[in-house]
Motif scaffolding. Structure first.
Motif, mmCIF file in Angstrom:
data_model
loop_
_atom_site.group_PDB
_atom_site.id
_atom_site.type_symbol
_atom_site.label_atom_id
_atom_site.label_comp_id
_atom_site.label_asym_id
_atom_site.label_seq_id
_atom_site.Cartn_x
_atom_site.Cartn_y
_atom_site.Cartn_z
ATOM 1 N N CYS A 196 55.564 69.093 -8.731
ATOM 2 C CA CYS A 196 56.563 68.654 -7.744
ATOM 3 C C CYS A 196 57.715 67.953 -8.463
ATOM 4 O O CYS A 196 57.492 67.009 -9.228
ATOM 5 N N CYS A 244 57.905 64.078 -7.043
ATOM 6 C CA CYS A 244 56.929 63.011 -7.303
ATOM 7 C C CYS A 244 56.059 63.269 -8.526
ATOM 8 O O CYS A 244 55.293 62.388 -8.909
ATOM 9 N N TYR A 290 53.623 65.377 -8.826
ATOM 10 C CA TYR A 290 52.286 65.875 -8.476
ATOM 11 C C TYR A 290 52.108 67.302 -9.012
ATOM 12 O O TYR A 290 53.019 68.122 -8.911
ATOM 13 N N CYS A 336 54.769 69.800 -0.707
ATOM 14 C CA CYS A 336 54.003 69.013 -1.682
ATOM 15 C C CYS A 336 52.921 68.207 -0.956
ATOM 16 O O CYS A 336 53.213 67.484 -0.005
ATOM 17 N N CYS A 340 53.799 64.193 -1.669
ATOM 18 C CA CYS A 340 54.948 63.491 -1.084
ATOM 19 C C CYS A 340 55.531 64.195 0.143
ATOM 20 O O CYS A 340 56.394 63.641 0.810
ATOM 21 N N SER A 361 59.453 71.961 -3.345
ATOM 22 C CA SER A 361 59.675 71.102 -4.505
ATOM 23 C C SER A 361 58.770 71.461 -5.679
ATOM 24 O O SER A 361 58.899 70.893 -6.761
HETATM 25 ZN ZN ZN Z 1 55.749 65.686 -4.374
#
Ligand code: ZN
Length: 435
Positions: A392, A395, A397, A406, A409, A414
């Motif tokens: 992501c 964030c 991730y 995601c 977040c 993303s």
């Molecule tokens: Zn994220």
């Protein structure tokens, strides 16, 4: 300076010349008349001018002098307020909330409810866990002309994401403000809420408005548009609509692997195998991803295994730089029962990077000829990391499989494929948008 002296000399000369003149000045006003000699008349004239000049000076002082004193006091007050604001901001950055609060109160007293003071008050309240006060500050900030963007951004960030209907109501209010309609964050949140509801058609409408207002960057717009179209294609009932949305997603982002795979599978089902293969090969050239190989094998399941390997080799050769290429060719070699060749490809892949997939391939290729080496390779595979993951951009991730939203977040579109181990990824401990 020289001119000043010349002027003084000229004035003195004129004065002396006049004082040497004999004569009477005859002043008449109504019935009264006064006779004055020239020198007295001149002296009276000078006194008269000086008198008026003094009055004018006094009047100016009364009119502007007090203002000036007031201005000076205000300037000092502003300077002290700005200093207190700076102390508060620094203390907040340093985590000293008590000092920050104290300085903020002083700044508030000296500066009043200036947008920046309101903003700092809201940030401090957020950090102290006083959500009510933070909201109050953000709301007040949002109502000012200069602070509306900061205020609305804060209000939207404070809004819990779980209640998508409430998020949509708030974004609607925010987007009614001209300054917000030109910013991307309200649209991002709106699209996030629609995605949460599975309402991708409305997400497309929201993106259209953002596009019209030039609120999102071209790259971001393309990514969102492609993901929304992929979702619309998944949900479409008619074949025509599916084709339209898949084709648009692929055209927008030819390297968008999940869209390429979904589109290629759709095309193969519709009997257009050659276009399906073209979509796969185009995507591979841009982003070599092993999922593309799986889809490729599925689409061409009826082909002879050796022919399949040769076909793939033709376009895979253009991406020899990728670690996925020898793994893909190794897997196809294994399928064509060319174990030695598969082992060679696996070794090539491991030499580049000992990924899980490369070690697993070596284990599979050696299983018949060298079982102990195969076992060792499979042990190594268990400890190794995968060739890449979806990360992501908001964030940090990381997920093995692509997601439109995601999971950490909640941001839409993303997740990007990343197979470069040296790239420093953004890692955040607290989700950017999810609260
Ligand atoms: Zn994220």
């Amino acid at each position: 300076m020289l001119r000043f002296f010349i002027n003084i000399i000229l004035v003195c000369a004129v004065a002396v010349a006049i004082s040497m003149q004999d004569g009477i000045v005859h002043l008449v006003r109504g019935d009264t008349s006064i006779d004055l000699d020239l020198q007295t008349a001149l002296a009276l004239l000078v006194i008269f001018i000086l008198w008026w000049w003094g009055i004018a000076k006094m009047w100016f002082f009364i009119k502007y002098g007090f203002d000036r004193i007031y201005e000076r006091r205000l300037r000092k007050q502003t300077e002290e307020g700005v200093a207190a604001f700076t102390v508060s901001l620094n203390a907040l950055a340093g985590g000293d909330l008590r000092t920050s609060n104290k300085a903020l109160h002083r700044a508030q007293k000296l500066l009043g409810d200036k947008p920046l003071v309101l903003w700092l008050g809201a940030e401090l309240a957020t950090r102290r866990g006083d959500e009510k006060l933070a909201l109050q500050n953000f709301r007040q900030l949002a109502s000012t002309a200069e602070g509306s963007v900061l205020g609305w951004r804060g209000l939207l960030q404070q809004q819990p994401r779980r209640d998508s209907a409430a998020v949509l109501r708030l974004t609607q209010d925010a987007l009614a403000v001209d300054a917000i309609a030109k910013q991307d964050f309200a649209y991002e949140l709106q699209i996030m809420a629609y995605a949460q509801q599975g309402n991708w058609a409305e997400a497309a409408v929201a993106l259209g408005v953002a596009q019209k207002n030039k609120a999102v960057s071209r790259a971001r717009e393309q990514k969102l548009d492609a993901v929304i179209n992929l979702k619309l294609a998944d949900n479409a009932h008619s074949v025509e609509n599916k084709r339209k949305h898949f084709a648009r997603a692929q055209k927008l982002l030819p390297d968008f692997v999940p869209a390429a795979i979904a589109y290629a599978r759709f095309l193969a089902m519709e009997g257009d195998k050659s276009l399906a293969n073209k979509v796969i090969s185009t995507a591979w050239l841009l982003t070599p991803h092993l999922d593309l190989l799986d889809a490729y094998q599925e689409i061409n399941a009826v082909e002879d295994d050796l022919k399949l390997l040769q076909m793939f080799e033709r376009f895979a050769a253009k991406r020899k730089d990728s670690v996925a290429t020898p793994i893909a060719l190794g897997r196809l070699s294994l399928r064509a029962k060319l174990d030695a060749r598969a082992a060679a490809y696996a070794q090539d892949a491991i030499d580049r990077r000992a990924t899980q997939e490369a070690c697993m391939l070596l284990a599979d290729a050696m299983r018949q000829t060298n079982p102990s080496a195969a076992q060792e390779a499979s042990h190594r595979a268990m400890a190794a990391v995968a060739v890449g993951s979806y990360v992501c951009s908001a964030c940090g991730y990381a997920a093995p499989a692509w997601q439109a939203v995601c999971a950490h977040c909640g941001k839409v579109a993303s997740l990007d494929w990343n197979d470069e181990p040296d790239v420093k990824l953004p890692v955040s401990t607290t989700p950017v948008l999810l609260r």
